[in-house]
Design a protein around this motif. Structure first.
Motif, PDB file in Angstrom:
ATOM      1  N   ARG A  56       0.874  -1.082  -0.057  1.00 55.38           N
ATOM      2  CA  ARG A  56       0.061  -0.053   0.003  1.00 55.38           C
ATOM      3  C   ARG A  56       0.921   1.447  -0.015  1.00 55.38           C
ATOM      4  O   ARG A  56       0.590   2.322  -0.604  1.00 55.38           O
ATOM      5  N   LEU A  57       1.954   1.222   0.730  1.00 53.63           N
ATOM      6  CA  LEU A  57       2.759   2.430   0.841  1.00 53.63           C
ATOM      7  C   LEU A  57       3.705   2.620  -0.522  1.00 53.63           C
ATOM      8  O   LEU A  57       3.550   3.856  -1.182  1.00 53.63           O
ATOM      9  N   CYS A  58       4.115   1.605  -1.243  1.00 53.87           N
ATOM     10  CA  CYS A  58       4.601   1.877  -2.468  1.00 53.87           C
ATOM     11  C   CYS A  58       3.615   2.158  -3.486  1.00 53.87           C
ATOM     12  O   CYS A  58       3.948   3.321  -4.335  1.00 53.87           O
ATOM     13  N   ALA A  59       2.248   1.898  -3.773  1.00 56.06           N
ATOM     14  CA  ALA A  59       1.431   2.320  -4.482  1.00 56.06           C
ATOM     15  C   ALA A  59       1.042   3.780  -4.111  1.00 56.06           C
ATOM     16  O   ALA A  59       0.774   4.372  -5.067  1.00 56.06           O
ATOM     17  N   ARG A  60       0.893   4.061  -2.940  1.00 56.25           N
ATOM     18  CA  ARG A  60       0.464   5.451  -2.316  1.00 56.25           C
ATOM     19  C   ARG A  60       1.470   6.566  -2.849  1.00 56.25           C
ATOM     20  O   ARG A  60       1.298   7.543  -3.435  1.00 56.25           O
ATOM     21  N   VAL A  61       2.825   6.152  -2.737  1.00 57.08           N
ATOM     22  CA  VAL A  61       3.758   7.180  -3.022  1.00 57.08           C
ATOM     23  C   VAL A  61       3.838   7.290  -4.724  1.00 57.08           C
ATOM     24  O   VAL A  61       4.103   8.329  -5.180  1.00 57.08           O
ATOM     25  N   ALA A  62       3.736   6.232  -5.216  1.00 60.89           N
ATOM     26  CA  ALA A  62       3.872   6.133  -6.695  1.00 60.89           C
ATOM     27  C   ALA A  62       2.681   6.842  -7.478  1.00 60.89           C
ATOM     28  O   ALA A  62       2.791   7.238  -8.807  1.00 60.89           O
ATOM     29  N   ALA A  63       1.536   6.867  -6.851  1.00 71.61           N
ATOM     30  CA  ALA A  63       0.308   7.128  -7.662  1.00 71.61           C
ATOM     31  C   ALA A  63       0.093   8.497  -7.860  1.00 71.61           C
ATOM     32  O   ALA A  63      -0.346   8.665  -8.980  1.00 71.61           O
ATOM     33  N   THR A  64       0.697   9.296  -7.104  1.00 72.72           N
ATOM     34  CA  THR A  64       0.360  10.865  -7.501  1.00 72.72           C
ATOM     35  C   THR A  64       1.925  11.450  -7.533  1.00 72.72           C
ATOM     36  O   THR A  64       2.553  11.347  -6.497  1.00 72.72           O
ATOM     37  N   PRO A  65       2.279  12.354  -8.363  1.00 70.04           N
ATOM     38  CA  PRO A  65       3.387  13.028  -8.568  1.00 70.04           C
ATOM     39  C   PRO A  65       3.298  14.046  -7.178  1.00 70.04           C
ATOM     40  O   PRO A  65       2.220  14.558  -6.927  1.00 70.04           O
ATOM     41  N   VAL A  66       4.539  14.446  -6.730  1.00 68.58           N
ATOM     42  CA  VAL A  66       4.733  15.312  -5.584  1.00 68.58           C
ATOM     43  C   VAL A  66       4.808  16.712  -6.261  1.00 68.58           C
ATOM     44  O   VAL A  66       5.672  17.045  -6.828  1.00 68.58           O
ATOM     45  N   PRO A  67       3.679  17.656  -5.963  1.00 68.14           N
ATOM     46  CA  PRO A  67       3.733  19.021  -6.433  1.00 68.14           C
ATOM     47  C   PRO A  67       4.809  19.740  -5.778  1.00 68.14           C
ATOM     48  O   PRO A  67       5.043  19.769  -4.627  1.00 68.14           O
ATOM     49  N   LEU A  68       5.658  20.438  -6.489  1.00 70.88           N
ATOM     50  CA  LEU A  68       6.735  21.291  -6.021  1.00 70.88           C
ATOM     51  C   LEU A  68       6.351  22.739  -5.883  1.00 70.88           C
ATOM     52  O   LEU A  68       5.553  23.520  -6.648  1.00 70.88           O
ATOM     53  N   PRO A  69       6.430  23.697  -4.725  1.00 74.84           N
ATOM     54  CA  PRO A  69       6.093  24.836  -4.657  1.00 74.84           C
ATOM     55  C   PRO A  69       6.718  25.959  -5.584  1.00 74.84           C
ATOM     56  O   PRO A  69       5.967  26.974  -6.023  1.00 74.84           O
ATOM     57  N   SER A  70       7.979  25.822  -6.026  1.00 73.12           N
ATOM     58  CA  SER A  70       8.582  26.643  -6.858  1.00 73.12           C
ATOM     59  C   SER A  70       9.905  26.036  -7.594  1.00 73.12           C
ATOM     60  O   SER A  70      10.693  25.374  -6.735  1.00 73.12           O
ATOM     61  N   PRO A  71       9.952  25.979  -8.966  1.00 71.02           N
ATOM     62  CA  PRO A  71       8.921  26.593  -9.695  1.00 71.02           C
ATOM     63  C   PRO A  71       7.725  25.777  -9.866  1.00 71.02           C
ATOM     64  O   PRO A  71       7.793  24.391  -9.211  1.00 71.02           O
ATOM     65  N   GLY A 104       7.684  13.032 -10.024  1.00 73.94           N
ATOM     66  CA  GLY A 104       7.149  11.665  -9.763  1.00 73.94           C
ATOM     67  C   GLY A 104       8.160  10.949  -8.916  1.00 73.94           C
ATOM     68  O   GLY A 104       9.282  10.888  -9.177  1.00 73.94           O
ATOM     69  N   VAL A 105       7.731  10.304  -7.881  1.00 76.60           N
ATOM     70  CA  VAL A 105       8.757   9.452  -7.041  1.00 76.60           C
ATOM     71  C   VAL A 105       8.122   8.064  -6.625  1.00 76.60           C
ATOM     72  O   VAL A 105       6.929   7.876  -6.639  1.00 76.60           O
ATOM     73  N   THR A 106       8.998   7.143  -6.427  1.00 76.02           N
ATOM     74  CA  THR A 106       8.859   5.864  -5.857  1.00 76.02           C
ATOM     75  C   THR A 106       9.493   5.453  -4.694  1.00 76.02           C
ATOM     76  O   THR A 106      10.659   6.062  -4.418  1.00 76.02           O
ATOM     77  N   VAL A 107       9.290   4.233  -4.215  1.00 70.93           N
ATOM     78  CA  VAL A 107      10.046   3.976  -3.002  1.00 70.93           C
ATOM     79  C   VAL A 107      10.298   2.265  -3.127  1.00 70.93           C
ATOM     80  O   VAL A 107       9.603   1.733  -3.917  1.00 70.93           O
ATOM     81  N   SER A 108      11.352   2.033  -2.831  1.00 72.33           N
ATOM     82  CA  SER A 108      11.690   0.366  -2.656  1.00 72.33           C
ATOM     83  C   SER A 108      11.578   0.200  -1.011  1.00 72.33           C
ATOM     84  O   SER A 108      12.002   0.883  -0.122  1.00 72.33           O
ATOM     85  N   ILE A 109      11.142  -1.014  -0.975  1.00 71.56           N
ATOM     86  CA  ILE A 109      10.897  -1.444   0.544  1.00 71.56           C
ATOM     87  C   ILE A 109      11.535  -2.778   0.836  1.00 71.56           C
ATOM     88  O   ILE A 109      11.200  -3.678   0.069  1.00 71.56           O
ATOM     89  N   GLY A 110      12.409  -2.927   1.996  1.00 72.40           N
ATOM     90  CA  GLY A 110      13.053  -4.324   2.345  1.00 72.40           C
ATOM     91  C   GLY A 110      11.984  -4.574   3.450  1.00 72.40           C
ATOM     92  O   GLY A 110      11.698  -3.815   4.356  1.00 72.40           O
ATOM     93  N   LEU A 111      11.558  -5.803   3.930  1.00 71.14           N
ATOM     94  CA  LEU A 111      11.070  -6.232   4.784  1.00 71.14           C
ATOM     95  C   LEU A 111      11.375  -7.229   5.683  1.00 71.14           C
ATOM     96  O   LEU A 111      12.003  -8.433   4.841  1.00 71.14           O
TER      97      LEU A 111
END
Length: 465
Positions: free
Chosen positions: A392-407, A412-419
């Motif tokens: 769920r965390l992987c999908a949540r991070v990848a689903a929506t690009p992160v808006p940057l304040p300026s400019p 788009g970002v993703t994460v890798s997870i070790g368990l």
């Protein structure tokens, strides 16, 4: 013998009598006959308490207090107690109104006088601790706490019956210029945490336990634990009961008839001391939060996370419950910093932390343990449950690009997870800290596996049987 009491009194017979009264204070006693001499003595050997005659020539009590406070500005100033003639309400009111810490009649019995001095010493120790905390905050680079609005004080008066409580509360309310809640004994002891008081006056009754006897019980309940308690006693043994109330933890005590005007003046001083103590507690909480929290993301930092993971590992082994650990690392984070700048990178880290919190809710421990590396500990979660959270965390991070304040753009970002999971059948060898480190190493190895397999995925380390 520790500490010093300075007596500032022009009349020799009064000095001798006062010194005799405080002989059991176990403090070195200094003598001054004028205000200027008192200041010189205080500079040479800063006292804890100054006992000054209300008619000391050369300087008013308020000015003397100001001058004494300026001698060592980085230390708590000495407490100032003004000695007044017996029954002289005008001198008492003038001293309290001018800001003295206490006004004490010269004929006060020694036991009660010493109890009053001990109470003022407690106040001074609180003030000294507050100054130490503030100095420590400045040394560590923390900003001065912002000035805050002080809400109206929550005041109450306790009397043995509802009728006398209402009458005395009304009189005190008029003297204070603020509402005073009337309580009887049963109502006071039934106050809940939401009824927290700033000050409570315990007025004397006839044969009812409303004075010193109630102080320990009031100190033991949440609503009145930190309230300024002022006890008014009357009748036979009033002085002894007032001394007992002070030594049990009351901030002030009066032996004699109920005097709303004097109580109002004394409450003002005690409320000021309480607000200082409240500020000390708030500063301590803020300091602890700052010490264990990552300021950028609001998550716990590594300093807190590693001992907490050791505690959770020990608890899981003891309770024979699973414990899962995730290490999440932002993919290609250096490229974000290089292309967009470090401010944009910080924004990405903060947004990733927010999405992590949204996935976890109130479950588990979340911390930032490296530049772009996050730790999640899930007590009670086996490998299957932890895998679901990680996905769920992987999908949540990848689903929506992160808006940057300026400019005005987004990335788009993703994460890798070790368990890794500590199962009930697994024996955690060695100390909890070493077992936690081993579990963390397994999760870290799994993270490298996720990176090697293409990133934006979850890789699980199979626990040893």
């Amino acid at each position: 013998m520790t500490g010093t009491i300075l007596i500032a009194e022009a009349v020799a017979t009064r000095r001798i009598a006062l010194r005799a009264r405080i002989a059991n204070a176990f403090r070195r006693v200094l003598i001054a006959t004028t205000a200027e001499e008192a200041i010189r003595e205080a500079r040479a050997e800063p006292p804890e308490i100054v006992l000054v005659a209300s008619d000391l020539p050369g300087m008013a009590a308020a000015e003397l207090q100001r001058r004494l406070a300026g001698i060592a500005p980085d230390e708590a100033p000495p407490a100032l107690a003004v000695m007044t003639p017996a029954g002289d309400r005008a001198a008492c009111f003038a001293a309290l109104g001018a800001g003295a810490d206490d006004a004490i009649a010269r004929t006060t019995p020694p036991a009660l006088m010493l109890a009053r001095l001990r109470a003022r010493l407690r106040d001074r120790e609180d003030a000294a601790e507050l100054r130490l905390r503030e100095a420590t905050r400045r040394a560590l680079g923390f900003a001065e706490p912002a000035a805050t609005f002080e809400p109206p004080a929550r005041l109450a008066l306790l009397a043995p019956d509802a009728r006398s409580a209402r009458a005395r509360a009304a009189a005190l309310s008029a003297a204070v210029g603020a509402p005073v809640r009337a309580l009887d004994r049963q109502a006071a002891l039934a106050l809940g945490p939401g009824d927290r008081l700033d000050a409570l006056v315990l007025a004397a009754g006839h044969g009812a336990a409303t004075g010193a006897a109630l102080v320990p019980a009031l100190r033991a309940q949440a609503a009145t634990r930190t309230a300024a308690l002022l006890v008014q006693t009357a009748g036979a043994g009033a002085e002894a009961e007032a001394a007992q109330a002070l030594d049990l933890g009351a901030q002030d005590a009066l032996a004699g008839s109920f005097d709303a005007d004097e109580i109002a003046l004394r409450l003002a001083a005690r409320l000021a001391a309480k607000r200082r103590a409240d500020r000390l507690r708030a500063d301590l909480r803020e300091g602890l939060d700052a010490a264990v929290t990552d300021p950028l993301t609001g998550l716990y930092n590594r300093r807190f996370a590693m001992p907490e993971l050791a505690r959770l590992t020990a608890e899981a082994a003891r309770e024979r419950q699973p414990l899962s650990v995730l290490i999440a690392d932002l993919d290609h984070f250096k490229a974000v910093n290089d292309a967009q700048g470090h401010a944009a990178g910080d924004h990405v880290l903060a947004e990733t932390a927010a999405r992590l919190r949204a996935v976890l809710g109130a479950d588990g421990l979340a911390a930032r343990i490296g530049g772009e590396e996050f730790l999640v500990a899930l007590p009670g979660a086996d490998a299957s449950a932890a895998q679901a959270v990680a996905e769920r965390l992987c999908a949540r991070v990848a689903a929506t690009p992160v808006p940057l304040p300026s400019p005005a753009t987004e990335v788009g970002v993703t994460v890798s997870i070790g368990l890794a999971t500590l199962m009930p059948s697994t024996t955690a060898s060695g100390a909890p800290a070493r077992a936690a480190e081993a579990l963390l190493a397994e999760a870290d190895a799994a993270l490298y596996g996720a990176k090697a397999r293409g990133r934006n995925r979850v890789s699980t380390h199979r626990p040893a049987a």
